[in-house]
Design an enzyme around this catalytic site. Sequence first.
Site, PDB file in Angstrom:
ATOM      1  CB  ALA A 191      10.871  21.013 -21.798  1.00  0.00           C
ATOM      2  CB  CYS A 241      12.880  21.361  -9.096  1.00  0.00           C
ATOM      3  SG  CYS A 241      13.049  21.422 -10.736  1.00  0.00           S
ATOM      4  CE  LYS A 276      14.691  24.900 -25.533  1.00  0.00           C
ATOM      5  NZ  LYS A 276      15.029  23.296 -24.944  1.00  0.00           N
ATOM      6  N   GLY A 296      16.025  23.997 -14.566  1.00  0.00           N
ATOM      7  CA  GLY A 296      16.262  22.517 -14.955  1.00  0.00           C
ATOM      8  C   GLY A 296      17.257  22.181 -14.019  1.00  0.00           C
ATOM      9  CB  SER A 297      19.668  19.504 -14.732  1.00  0.00           C
ATOM     10  OG  SER A 297      20.385  19.407 -16.081  1.00  0.00           O
ATOM     11  CD  GLU A 305      13.800  24.947  -9.657  1.00  0.00           C
ATOM     12  OE1 GLU A 305      14.820  24.947  -9.279  1.00  0.00           O
ATOM     13  OE2 GLU A 305      12.775  25.255  -9.966  1.00  0.00           O
ATOM     14  CD  GLU A 354      17.169  17.271  -9.006  1.00  0.00           C
ATOM     15  OE1 GLU A 354      16.367  18.284  -8.759  1.00  0.00           O
ATOM     16  OE2 GLU A 354      18.103  18.067  -9.734  1.00  0.00           O
TER      17      GLU A 354
END
Length: 503
Positions: free
Chosen positions: A180, A284, A178, A228-229, A250, A382
């Site tokens: 982004a 990241c 899937k 991702g976040s 992650e 972040e």
Amino acid sequence: MTDFDLNKPVYFADGAYRAAAGGTRNVIDPATLAKVGVIAGTTPEEIDAVLASVTVAQRRWGALDAKSRATALHRIANRIEAADMRFCAETMSREMGKPYPEAIGEVANCAGAFRYFAEMARDDGGKVAGTTQAGSFQYARYAPLGVSVHIMPFNFPILLMCWTVAASLAAGNGCIVKPAEATTLSTLIFMDVFADLPKGLVACLPGGADVGQKLIRSPKTHAIAFTGSVPVGKAVAMAAAGEMKPAVIEAGGSDPMIVTANAPLDVAAAGAVTAAFHMSGQVCTSAERFFVVDEVHDAFIEKFAAETRKLRIGNGLTKAEIGPLVSKDARDKVVRLVKDAVDKGAVAVTGGRIPVDQPLGWFYEPTILTGCTPDMDILKEECFGPVAAVCRVPDFDAAIEMANASQFGLGASVFTTSLEEAMEATERLEAGMVWVNNPLIDNDALPFGGWKKSGIGRELSRLGLDTFRRSKMVIVDHKPVRQNWWYPYPDDWFYETGGRKHV
């Protein structure tokens, strides 16, 4: 790969591109705000059909011997190395703003993951245990999980996909990607490298959160990989847990960099520029929080600022190191965090503003903030932008303590020529990865992932392979005998109390 039509919405399944029936939207270049192409979400009916197809392909793939699977993965690596990736890389730059050298480097470096996991798949790594019973052979082996779902980020859409897809395929699974939404086109273009795999084994289904949610909930999927976040990572982890499916998460970070009194300042300044501003800080593992010992603070900042001023800002397809942020929302967050820091006393030594010579696009100048303090939001969140927040600290111990005072724990960097400080830092820093004098390096053979809220599980290395397979304990009695502990129990195994026998 150059005949892909950017204006024809498709998904990838059964080894071919298929017209997508979901709602469409334009992809906009964050540097020029011009249209790049068109993408469409995948409908529930399309998802169901793909799940059925991948399930059938996986059963055949999982039954193959390890050598055959390894050979197929090496073929993927061969295709990556032989393909002309310029169109894919150019599209990635146009989709999310990444400088072209970084985009072409990303797609070119994907072959290594497939080669590494191809060979790991041949070394099954089970365990023969010391027997608990005479005449019994007791061991552990591994089996594939089934179908894995890979929910990808925009910043390294292809490399991070390959890390987990290569491991999952090596373990014997089928894979559904899937992508982004911001980097759907380049991800779809890259899917051509899987053409030599069995039909249906790998699919790419564009769309938003609804597509990811349906894939996680489906009884035909069995493992989840997400990058991702933190908020979305939590949601994915909880959804996977609700279905009792393993997930590797992650979830980003706010990495610290420590510059000690023994740091090689010229090297540290140059390294800090790359660590903080690589891909406009949209990494990241970007260094966001800097802790510089008082003794070298001013000298370091002078060198850091001088190196930063050399950077060129512009379209990723021009000669520029600093491209745009991926979206207006991303830049708005950077603006908010910098303003909060300045309002609370920080000083922008470089940057701190939208560049005046870039009237279009979501650009922001590479920024060094000094005088940062723990009450500033930029040390708590972040940032994911080209901003280095610098704190002056009295000594090495204070730097370690402040570096660890965070909800994040993905990576951490240290610059020092002291072996004692280097070894102390690697032991005391609360992070999944620590770099001394050379930030942002990864290695296919070493685990990649974070501590605290930066993630669950590991990618790469044997741990990354184990993420996508399940263990099975096997007991084989090669000399079958009736065991003395089987039913029925002998009478003398019972004891008597009050005239009645009890086991």
